[in-house]
Design an enzyme around this catalytic site. Structure first.
Site, PDB file in Angstrom:
ATOM      1  CG  ASP A  66      -0.217  -0.100   2.172  1.00  0.00           C
ATOM      2  OD1 ASP A  66       0.850  -0.646   2.290  1.00  0.00           O
ATOM      3  OD2 ASP A  66      -0.793  -0.635   3.187  1.00  0.00           O
ATOM      4  CG  ASP A 134      -9.406  -1.174  12.030  1.00  0.00           C
ATOM      5  OD1 ASP A 134      -8.423  -1.578  11.811  1.00  0.00           O
ATOM      6  OD2 ASP A 134      -9.551  -0.505  11.196  1.00  0.00           O
ATOM      7  CG  HIS A 136      -6.047  -2.390   9.242  1.00  0.00           C
ATOM      8  ND1 HIS A 136      -5.822  -0.840   9.798  1.00  0.00           N
ATOM      9  CD2 HIS A 136      -4.643  -2.234   8.472  1.00  0.00           C
ATOM     10  CE1 HIS A 136      -4.979  -0.185  10.003  1.00  0.00           C
ATOM     11  NE2 HIS A 136      -4.274  -1.272   9.419  1.00  0.00           N
ATOM     12  CD  GLU A 141      -8.297   1.248   8.431  1.00  0.00           C
ATOM     13  OE1 GLU A 141      -8.742   0.260   9.348  1.00  0.00           O
ATOM     14  OE2 GLU A 141      -7.841   2.073   8.428  1.00  0.00           O
TER      15      GLU A 141
END
Ligand code: GLP
Length: 241
Positions: A66, A134, A136, A141
């Site tokens: 990414d 979280d 991810h 996400e």
């Protein structure tokens, strides 16, 4: 199938990760690489091994997961700069063999499709992953479709806060969007190696391994991948049964 390896701490996790990664460092292999603080110990070991044992990356290709949208590659917190500073500049991988998605350009979605095409031509042998607090993976996400390809995404509030430390602790400096390999892209890798350390990853690790396979925890899809190794330290494993 998740092969879970429990170790004591970050250093041991990095040693173990290097042991797994080492098998893939041979001519013709394609490495999927990641950013964040988690893989740093592994990258240090790869650099040391290259310098001391001459392990060569000349015939290896890499694809990163990414990149932030809007950061030029000269920005020290761009993932392009991160990869050069922490790995590429210290090994003999040819620049043209390395790929980091670009967060700049007229048509980011078209560039993202092209990124997937390049990966399809050179399938990833081992994909290295960290995990967000979280759940991810890369910048996928919670709520991201499990069959997603590389795409542009908004970062979750919690991710922006987590990554604030890299941007002078100033939330207004953290990019709010990223280009990320999709979950579908990541799942095509032949093997996956995920490292999770520290107490702030404990809930995400529990959801990934023991939770239902649910888009609320993007990493939970890894339960369906045929060849995943997860390395966790004591703190990150603390909520596991
Ligand atoms: C970012 C990256 C992820 C990484 C995560 C965890 O969001 N896009 O690839 O896994 O941070 O980062 P860290 O390893 O610093 O905890």
């Amino acid at each position: 199938m998740i092969n879970l390896i429990k170790v004591k701490d970050y250093e041991e996790a990095s040693d173990k990760a290097f042991e797994v990664m080492k098998k893939f460092i041979e001519p013709g292999k394609v490495l999927g690489l990641a950013t964040g603080s988690t893989p740093l110990g592994l990258y240090q070991r790869m650099v040391k091994d290259h310098k001391e044992n001459g392990t060569s990356y000349k015939q290896i290709k890499s694809f990163n997961l990414d990149e932030y949208v809007g950061l030029p590659i000269t920005h020290p917190e761009s993932y392009y700069a991160f990869m050069h500073r922490n790995l590429f500049d210290h090994i003999d991988i040819p620049e043209e063999n390395t790929h980091v998605p670009s967060g700049l350009g007229e048509d980011l979605e078209a560039q993202a499709r092209h990124y997937d095409e390049m990966i399809a031509e050179s399938p990833v042998d081992v994909q290295l992953l960290g995990i967000g607090s979280d759940g991810h993976i890369a910048f996928n996400e919670p709520g991201t479709a499990f069959d997603s390809g590389t795409h542009v995404t908004d970062l979750a509030e919690s991710t922006i806060k987590d990554n604030c430390r890299f941007f002078d602790n100033d939330i207004t400096k953290v990019p709010t969007q990223a280009v990320t390999q999709g979950i579908g892209t990541i799942m095509k890798a032949k093997s996956i190696l995920l490292i999770a350390t520290g107490a702030n990853k404990a809930q995400a690790v529990k959801d990934m391994i023991e939770g239902p396979i649910d888009e609320k925890c993007p990493a939970s899809i890894l339960q369906k991948h045929p060849d995943v190794t997860v390395i966790v330290d004591e703190a990150a494993a603390s909520l596991l049964k």
